[in-house]
Motif scaffolding. Structure first.
Motif, mmCIF file in Angstrom:
data_model
loop_
_atom_site.group_PDB
_atom_site.id
_atom_site.type_symbol
_atom_site.label_atom_id
_atom_site.label_comp_id
_atom_site.label_asym_id
_atom_site.label_seq_id
_atom_site.Cartn_x
_atom_site.Cartn_y
_atom_site.Cartn_z
ATOM 1 N N PRO A 178 28.141 72.323 44.704
ATOM 2 C CA PRO A 178 27.518 71.277 45.514
ATOM 3 C C PRO A 178 27.060 71.810 46.868
ATOM 4 N N CYS A 179 26.080 71.153 47.432
ATOM 5 C CA CYS A 179 25.662 71.439 48.796
ATOM 6 C C CYS A 179 26.166 70.314 49.684
ATOM 7 N N ASN B 182 23.173 66.693 47.057
ATOM 8 C CA ASN B 182 22.812 67.425 45.844
ATOM 9 C C ASN B 182 21.297 67.623 45.772
ATOM 10 N N ASP B 183 20.595 67.012 44.810
ATOM 11 C CA ASP B 183 19.175 67.303 44.648
ATOM 12 C C ASP B 183 18.270 66.190 45.172
ATOM 13 N N ARG C 49 13.410 62.749 45.333
ATOM 14 C CA ARG C 49 14.028 63.656 44.362
ATOM 15 C C ARG C 49 12.949 64.337 43.536
ATOM 16 N N SER D 160 20.316 71.942 43.983
ATOM 17 C CA SER D 160 20.783 71.179 45.136
ATOM 18 C C SER D 160 20.020 71.543 46.403
ATOM 19 N N CYS E 260 20.152 72.472 50.114
ATOM 20 C CA CYS E 260 21.113 73.013 51.069
ATOM 21 C C CYS E 260 20.741 72.689 52.511
ATOM 22 N N HIS F 55 15.984 74.261 48.678
ATOM 23 C CA HIS F 55 16.902 74.215 47.549
ATOM 24 C C HIS F 55 17.740 75.493 47.478
#
Length: 444
Positions: free
Chosen positions: A368-369, A385-386, A403, A409, A411, A424
């Motif tokens: 996870p970020c 996350n994303d 999204r 994910s 960051c 990402h």
């Protein structure tokens, strides 16, 4: 305004164009065309025909932009050529405004994604004031202009980049880690166009220049630069420099039992003349958030989760941001629950979590970020996350989510130049989100 509405002829590259002074005045005072007028918007010199030695096809496109506010680029005209001509006339702001609209988180659309040039996970992405961005990867910083063309990369000689920030569209400040035995590290001002180091920002302690690690960065409107600092002697705290001269002008030393030099986040609060300093898990076992007033060198507010009554494993603060009213601080945990700290109280119980914002349920991803926060134009943004969530209104209700399916994910993300940039982690790629231009309504 005393604008002369006479028709005027311009000879652009051998092609005669006829327009009005009113249309030319739409270019604005700071443009080359605006320079034809005096302070009262009257023509400075009267000539039957003015000659401009530039590309006539591009001038026609830009003139139509001034007439209608719309930009139409024919297929046979390279965009770079048009942008070069717009730069000459001082019309780049007009071109950018026609390509994407004023920033609105609820209307953002994915414009494009760019594959980066550096291996490994990204450290940070920062949106520039003119719609460009810079991306930090390890010891490299890649800089992109508003056309998303990459400039020469900045190589920090294997020193890890901790943060990067835009001073203006021509200059970036980069903070890097100190390497033991080398006596380097710290911060430098670099040209965003060439990557040239213009000067370094030094820390002085006991009248001696010290090597240090520069962490989080922040900037104020009166040309000051703030950075969290860690040195090998007593240089733990937050340093302040004049961004014009590069000279150190102040240093707030870290109090015993608190954390400033390891700060993940700095934010200058214009209204209160204070600096938000936040050190969060996992950099430290606990979270430390404080407001520093540099006018009388004191900590005017502080909060920590040390000894907090709630279940710490579930409520680790991952990011923090001061709200625009300067009365509260918003924090977020790994479940994207939003919490709010009342600046009128420093007690642990003053942290109020809002479960309505919880978007993620169930098992966390393998890599996870940690969520990040941003505030822009009265809208609150949180990455998880994303995707990136947008919250609005006095109760900060979730209003939209951004999204895409590629890249893994997120960051880090940043807002600048009416664009949102999302970096990402699993793939070396970043996204550019823009607000579409509003339709121009015609009248019958």
């Amino acid at each position: 305004m005393g604008v002369e509405k006479d028709r005027v002829k311009l000879n652009v590259g051998g092609r005669v164009v006829e327009t009005t002074w009113t249309t030319l005045a739409n270019a604005g005072r700071n443009s080359m065309l605006g320079a034809m007028f005096d302070e009262n918007w009257n023509l400075t010199e009267r000539e039957s025909e003015r000659f401009i030695d530039r590309n006539p096809d591009c001038f026609g496109i830009l003139l139509d932009l001034l007439r209608t506010g719309e930009l139409h680029i024919p297929p046979h005209i390279p965009e770079k050529l048009l942008y070069r001509e717009a730069l000459y006339y001082g019309l780049l702001d007009h071109v950018r405004a026609a390509k994407w609209g004023p920033f609105d988180g609820n209307r953002l659309r994915l414009s494009r994604s760019l594959q980066g040039q550096a291996p490994g996970d990204g450290t940070a992405i920062r949106g520039g004031p003119d719609g460009g961005c810079c991306v930090a990867h390890g010891s490299m910083v890649h800089v992109y202009d508003w056309m998303l063309e990459e400039h020469p990369p900045i190589n920090l000689d294997y020193q890890r980049v901790n943060d990067v920030g835009w001073v203006d569209s021509d200059n970036v400040v980069i903070g890097v880690s100190e390497r033991l035995g080398r006596g380097d590290g710290g911060m430098g001002l670099f040209s965003s166009h060439t990557g040239e180091l213009r000067y370094k920002f030094h820390v002085c302690h006991d009248n001696q220049v010290k090597s240090y690690t520069a962490g989080a960065l922040s900037f104020s409107s009166d040309y000051r630069i703030f950075s969290s600092c860690k040195g090998r002697s007593n240089e733990y705290g937050v340093g302040v420099w004049d961004q014009i001269t590069g000279k150190q002008i102040d240093f707030f030393y870290e109090p015993l039992g608190w954390s400033l030099g390891d700060a993940d986040k700095l934010q200058w609060l214009e209204g209160s003349h204070c600096l938000l300093v936040a050190t969060m898990f996992p950099r430290k076992d606990n979270c430390y958030i404080s407001l520093l007033d540099f006018r009388d060198k004191r900590m005017v507010w502080c909060w920590s989760d040390v000894g907090a009554p709630f279940a710490v494993d579930e409520k680790r603060v991952r990011d923090a941001i001061a709200m625009e009213d300067n009365n509260s601080i918003c924090v977020v945990n790994e479940f994207e629950d939003l919490g709010f700290l009342d600046l009128r109280s420093s007690a642990a119980t003053s942290l109020r979590w809002s479960s309505r914002s919880r978007l993620m349920k169930g098992k966390m991803p393998e890599e996870p970020c940690y969520p990040k926060l941003a505030l822009h134009g009265g809208q609150l943004f949180s990455s998880m996350n994303d995707c990136i969530s947008v919250f609005c209104g006095p109760e900060w209700v979730l209003t939209s989510r951004l999204r895409r399916s590629y890249g893994g994910s997120i960051c880090d993300f940043s807002i600048g130049g009416d664009r949102l940039f999302a970096l990402h982690s699993e793939e070396n790629v970043f996204d550019i989100w823009e607000t579409p231009t509003p339709p121009i309504l015609g009248f019958v």
